[in-house]
Write a protein that holds these residues in place. Structure first.
Motif, PDB file in Angstrom:
ATOM      1  N   THR A   1       1.708  61.314  -2.767  1.00 16.83           N
ATOM      2  CA  THR A   1       2.462  60.693  -1.673  1.00 16.83           C
ATOM      3  C   THR A   1       2.706  59.202  -1.887  1.00 16.83           C
ATOM      4  OG1 THR A   1       0.398  60.362  -0.451  1.00 16.83           O
ATOM      5  CG2 THR A   1       1.662  62.381   0.018  1.00 16.83           C
TER       6      THR A   1
ATOM      7  N   GLU B   1      12.503  71.374  -0.652  1.00 13.72           N
ATOM      8  CA  GLU B   1      11.336  72.230  -0.444  1.00 13.72           C
ATOM      9  C   GLU B   1      11.719  73.685  -0.182  1.00 13.72           C
ATOM     10  OE1 GLU B   1       8.343  70.950  -0.884  1.00 13.72           O
ATOM     11  OE2 GLU B   1       9.240  68.973  -1.216  1.00 13.72           O
TER      12      GLU B   1
ATOM     13  N   THR C   1      -1.805  70.462  -0.008  1.00 17.82           N
ATOM     14  CA  THR C   1      -0.737  71.247   0.599  1.00 17.82           C
ATOM     15  C   THR C   1      -1.260  72.643   0.929  1.00 17.82           C
ATOM     16  OG1 THR C   1       0.072  72.149  -1.489  1.00 17.82           O
ATOM     17  CG2 THR C   1       0.924  70.004  -0.826  1.00 17.82           C
TER      18      THR C   1
ATOM     19  N   LYS D   1       2.074  70.100  -6.589  1.00 13.44           N
ATOM     20  CA  LYS D   1       1.997  70.272  -5.143  1.00 13.44           C
ATOM     21  C   LYS D   1       1.970  71.734  -4.727  1.00 13.44           C
ATOM     22  CE  LYS D   1       6.984  69.994  -4.293  1.00 13.44           C
ATOM     23  NZ  LYS D   1       7.087  71.304  -3.638  1.00 13.44           N
TER      24      LYS D   1
ATOM     25  N   ARG E   1      -0.257  67.185  -3.518  1.00 13.57           N
ATOM     26  CA  ARG E   1       1.003  66.428  -3.457  1.00 13.57           C
ATOM     27  C   ARG E   1       0.717  64.933  -3.626  1.00 13.57           C
ATOM     28  NH1 ARG E   1       6.002  67.436  -1.061  1.00 13.57           N
ATOM     29  NH2 ARG E   1       5.165  69.296  -0.024  1.00 13.57           N
TER      30      ARG E   1
ATOM     31  N   THR F   1      -2.951  61.104  -2.880  1.00  9.45           N
ATOM     32  CA  THR F   1      -2.630  62.532  -2.834  1.00  9.45           C
ATOM     33  C   THR F   1      -3.033  63.136  -1.498  1.00  9.45           C
ATOM     34  OG1 THR F   1      -4.755  63.206  -3.782  1.00  9.45           O
ATOM     35  CG2 THR F   1      -2.981  62.742  -5.328  1.00  9.45           C
TER      36      THR F   1
END
Length: 395
Positions: free
Chosen positions: A183, A294, A199, A32, A181, A196
């Motif tokens: 998901t 994050e 990002t 990501k 990323r 996906t």
């Protein structure tokens, strides 16, 4: 359609992709952020094959449980020694030996019991005291009573290792996608569909998703979050840590230094900086009552002071100015052993996380790749199976 999709662009993910690509597997790696952006690139690069402080702090029974992973330690010690040649890239592996220190009579007794346990499992480790220790490590403080010396310990450069694996994997045909990323993970006929989204790090990352016969979760502190997408709860805990780097100085510390009675790791880089860590905690931030993975964890003043206090076992370090302090995160399990292997009741879904994931990363990756390729890893990994925790639905 790929044979294997690997999620996570750290050491474990890139190394798994490398081993699979070398075997001719169609493999895609999804990260990501940027490769080596998180724990694999933020740790201090210790190669500690002795049982760590956290593994022996709770008594002999806990140490015996942790010692079940020592076959992995022995394998990793050999793997690191040949890694630069295998990847045809500099990784700055130095194995000049490591010392685990004791300052009290009780600590020295614990050290001797630990060393005896390790020797039973085949680790080359010797407890040194008196003139023998002073001759090997004259930089130690007078209050150090003894040390367990393991000649195969050392350090590697975490800024180089993961990228060396990634370049080797790419040369062998692996598809490496950053800024991508995952998901959703959906089981379907013939494998898995990975939804996906790009990002901020993607710079044109594709949005078409991925289908793969098998999926490897090797995303560090995000591994449990990904497993939950497949309705599996992994009992792994993210841990925030802090590290300190001093200004460079003349080389004087050839060994990796740890402590049997407190959190400490210390080593000197090729540039002369001394890196101090060993598990001093940092603090995760929270968003809506949940850990924010994050954002970099906050440094804690008491941890930085604790690092300096622990460093007194090497007095010369106390005279060096601090250049930088930073935080990182890793993942641990309740029994201190890694999670390595297929997830129960989820055909084609595998995980690799926990334990000493940098030190043991080359071994974790090879064994997991062997499991996917043949079902018969070169070392048994049943003791590290996610199934040992039982099967729990995520919701």
């Amino acid at each position: 359609m790929y044979d294997v999709a690997v999620i996570g662009g750290g050491l474990l993910g890139c190394a798994v992709a490398y081993h699979l690509a070398r075997a001719g597997t169609r493999v895609v790696l999804l990260e990501k952020d940027e490769l080596n952006r998180h724990a694999s690139g933020q740790n201090a690069g210790s190669l500690h094959f002795q049982l760590e402080y956290r593994m022996v702090a709770d008594g002999d029974a806990a140490a015996e449980r942790a010692a079940r992973a020592l076959p992995l330690h022995l394998d990793a010690q050999r793997a690191w020694a040949g890694l630069a040649a295998e990847l045809d890239a500099p990784v700055e592996v130095v194995q000049h030996g490591g010392l685990m220190l004791a300052e009290t009579a009780d600590e020295l007794d614990r050290l001797r019991r630990k060393a005896s346990l390790e020797r039973r499992h085949g680790l080359d480790v010797t407890v040194l005291t008196g003139a023998e220790l002073t001759s090997l490590a004259p930089y130690l403080a007078a209050g150090v009573r003894g040390a367990a010396y393991a000649p195969g310990e050392g350090k590697a450069n975490p800024r180089l290792v993961t990228l060396a694996y990634a370049r080797a994997a790419s040369r062998l045909g692996a598809d490496l996608r950053t800024g991508t990323r995952v998901t959703a993970l959906t089981r379907e006929a013939g494998g898995w569909r990975l939804t996906t989204t790009p990002t901020a790090a993607g710079r044109g990352a594709r949005t078409d998703g991925v289908r793969a016969a098998a999926v490897v979760l090797a995303a560090g502190v995000w591994t449990a979050e990904l497993a939950a997408m497949a309705d599996v709860r992994l009992p792994v805990v993210p841990v925030a840590l802090s590290m300190t780097a001093t200004a460079p100085t003349t080389p004087f510390l050839p060994h990796l230094v740890q402590h049997v009675g407190r959190r400490l790791s210390m080593k000197q880089t090729s540039d002369g900086n001394v890196l101090i860590g060993g598990g001093s905690p940092a603090k995760f931030r929270a968003v809506d009552g949940r850990i924010d993975l994050e954002t970099a964890p906050e440094l804690r003043y008491e941890s930085l002071v604790g690092n300096a206090d622990a460093a007194r076992v090497v007095p010369a370090v106390l005279r060096l100015p601090v250049l930088r302090c930073w935080s990182g995160a890793t993942t641990l399990t309740p029994d201190q052993l890694p999670v390595l292997g297929p997830l129960p009741r989820r055909p084609g879904l595998y995980a690799a996380t926990g334990g000493s994931a940098f030190t043991l990363g080359p071994t974790y990756a090879r064994l997991l790749a062997e499991t996917l390729l043949t079902g018969e890893p070169s070392l048994p990994i049943d003791a590290y199976s996610p199934a040992r925790f039982g099967f729990l639905n995520a919701v």
